[in-house]
Design a protein around this motif. Structure first.
Motif, PDB file in Angstrom:
ATOM      1  N   UNK A   1      23.838 -45.332  80.389  1.00  6.38           N
ATOM      2  CA  UNK A   1      22.682 -45.842  79.655  1.00  6.38           C
ATOM      3  C   UNK A   1      23.109 -46.450  78.315  1.00  6.38           C
ATOM      4  N   UNK A   2      23.998 -45.745  77.618  1.00  2.40           N
ATOM      5  CA  UNK A   2      24.459 -46.234  76.313  1.00  2.40           C
ATOM      6  C   UNK A   2      25.206 -47.558  76.463  1.00  2.40           C
ATOM      7  N   UNK A   3      25.980 -47.683  77.554  1.00  2.38           N
ATOM      8  CA  UNK A   3      26.761 -48.903  77.777  1.00  2.38           C
ATOM      9  C   UNK A   3      25.942 -50.015  78.426  1.00  2.38           C
ATOM     10  N   UNK A   4      24.672 -49.761  78.724  1.00  6.99           N
ATOM     11  CA  UNK A   4      23.824 -50.802  79.281  1.00  6.99           C
ATOM     12  C   UNK A   4      23.816 -50.893  80.792  1.00  6.99           C
ATOM     13  N   UNK A   5      24.510 -49.980  81.468  1.00  9.86           N
ATOM     14  CA  UNK A   5      24.538 -49.976  82.939  1.00  9.86           C
ATOM     15  C   UNK A   5      23.390 -49.113  83.457  1.00  9.86           C
ATOM     16  N   UNK A   6      22.179 -49.532  83.199  1.00 14.50           N
ATOM     17  CA  UNK A   6      21.024 -48.675  83.448  1.00 14.50           C
ATOM     18  C   UNK A   6      20.698 -48.519  84.928  1.00 14.50           C
ATOM     19  N   UNK A   7      20.942 -49.556  85.704  1.00 10.82           N
ATOM     20  CA  UNK A   7      20.634 -49.421  87.139  1.00 10.82           C
ATOM     21  C   UNK A   7      21.556 -48.395  87.798  1.00 10.82           C
ATOM     22  N   UNK A   8      22.834 -48.455  87.454  1.00 10.13           N
ATOM     23  CA  UNK A   8      23.785 -47.486  87.994  1.00 10.13           C
ATOM     24  C   UNK A   8      23.453 -46.086  87.483  1.00 10.13           C
ATOM     25  N   UNK A   9      23.008 -45.989  86.241  1.00 10.81           N
ATOM     26  CA  UNK A   9      22.619 -44.697  85.680  1.00 10.81           C
ATOM     27  C   UNK A   9      21.434 -44.116  86.433  1.00 10.81           C
ATOM     28  N   UNK A  10      20.445 -44.947  86.737  1.00 10.88           N
ATOM     29  CA  UNK A  10      19.280 -44.474  87.491  1.00 10.88           C
ATOM     30  C   UNK A  10      19.693 -44.003  88.885  1.00 10.88           C
ATOM     31  N   UNK A  11      20.599 -44.741  89.521  1.00  8.38           N
ATOM     32  CA  UNK A  11      21.063 -44.332  90.859  1.00  8.38           C
ATOM     33  C   UNK A  11      21.717 -42.957  90.798  1.00  8.38           C
ATOM     34  N   UNK A  12      22.610 -42.753  89.827  1.00 10.33           N
ATOM     35  CA  UNK A  12      23.306 -41.468  89.708  1.00 10.33           C
ATOM     36  C   UNK A  12      22.323 -40.333  89.432  1.00 10.33           C
ATOM     37  N   UNK A  13      21.385 -40.560  88.516  1.00 12.69           N
ATOM     38  CA  UNK A  13      20.432 -39.510  88.152  1.00 12.69           C
ATOM     39  C   UNK A  13      19.518 -39.159  89.312  1.00 12.69           C
ATOM     40  N   UNK A  14      18.980 -40.166  89.976  1.00  9.21           N
ATOM     41  CA  UNK A  14      18.050 -39.919  91.080  1.00  9.21           C
ATOM     42  C   UNK A  14      18.749 -39.236  92.245  1.00  9.21           C
ATOM     43  N   UNK A  15      19.965 -39.675  92.562  1.00  6.80           N
ATOM     44  CA  UNK A  15      20.695 -39.079  93.685  1.00  6.80           C
ATOM     45  C   UNK A  15      21.003 -37.613  93.427  1.00  6.80           C
ATOM     46  N   UNK A  16      21.446 -37.297  92.219  1.00  3.92           N
ATOM     47  CA  UNK A  16      21.772 -35.901  91.897  1.00  3.92           C
ATOM     48  C   UNK A  16      20.520 -35.044  91.903  1.00  3.92           C
ATOM     49  N   UNK A  17      19.433 -35.554  91.322  1.00  3.41           N
ATOM     50  CA  UNK A  17      18.178 -34.793  91.289  1.00  3.41           C
ATOM     51  C   UNK A  17      17.634 -34.581  92.698  1.00  3.41           C
TER      52      UNK A  17
END
Length: 251
Positions: free
Chosen positions: A99-115
């Motif tokens: 998120x800090x580096x601006x890769x928000x789509x990849x961040x959302x994928x990682x967060x949603x998959x883990x959750x």
């Protein structure tokens, strides 16, 4: 007017190209989900062959570990190091960095998959409601139900998320292979630890791995269609979920 028509045709053709990929992803998830369902049904019904295999593996490992105090101490440490919260925390750190580096789509994928992995594990435990292995002299105890193994499921999801998110920044085919092998070792060690400590049956661990594989395959395929809709070029999913965004982690 002509440009609008061309754009419309291009959009339609693009969506048509995505449909086989979506169908393949759905088929892959279904193929993996079927064994999990059958395994859950076999567990709930007390199917003889599976029950005997689980008991034989559990009793054999209980005898081996129980007679080796040093091995038991190591496995208890592994249990803490490979706790689901450790993998959730590791993925959470990755999400924040992305998120800090601006890769928000990849961040959302990682967060949603883990959750989603954590939620699936919890829900399946309630549905199957399998009691944990029982021994006269237990090596360790754990709360809650047994099927599937939360450690096995969350470690597999966590490792796959981390590897698929970061493998694009690893240079060289050999280094990437080592990353995949290290991930497989962590997943395998976590599963072995749960059965060896007598807090899960073998089928609990296998179910956790299967659920994790189906979940990550489905979310990775969905993310790939997301990339394609954004006009990014197709790539091999085993080379990373989003190579473009992954580069921002080390840039």
């Amino acid at each position: 007017m002509a440009r609008t028509a061309d754009s419309t045709l291009t959009g339609r053709w693009h969506r048509l190209r995505l449909r086989p990929r979506l169908a393949l992803a759905a088929l892959a998830a279904f193929v993996i989900a079927v064994p999990v369902t059958l395994l859950a049904l076999a567990v709930r019904s007390g199917w003889g062959p599976l029950h005997r295999l689980d008991l034989w593996v559990a009793d054999s490992l209980h005898g081996v570990v129980g007679s080796r105090p040093a091995l038991l101490r190591v496995l208890l440490v592994v249990q803490d190091v490979m706790h689901p919260q450790v993998f959730r925390a590791a993925v959470a750190v990755l999400v924040v960095v992305l998120f800090v580096r601006g890769a928000r789509r990849l961040a959302w994928w990682a967060a949603i998959t883990m959750a989603a992995g954590s939620f699936l594990g919890f829900a399946l435990k309630l549905v199957v409601a399998r009691a944990r292995p029982s021994f006269d002299l237990p090596l360790d105890t754990a709360p809650g139900y047994s099927f599937p193994s939360g450690h096995a499921l969350n470690s597999a999801v966590g490792v796959l998320v981390l590897v698929l998110a970061l493998v694009p920044v690893v240079r060289g085919a050999r280094a990437r292979l080592m990353l995949w092998l290290a991930g497989a070792f962590v997943i395998g060690l976590t599963g072995f630890d749960r059965v060896a400590l007598g807090v899960h049956y073998l089928s609990d661990v296998i179910a956790g791995w299967l659920v994790a594989g189906a979940l990550v395959a489905a979310t990775a395929a969905a993310f790939e269609t997301w990339r394609r809709d954004a006009g990014r070029p197709p790539h091999d999913p085993l080379e990373g979920v989003d190579p473009d965004d992954a580069e921002r982690v080390v840039s």
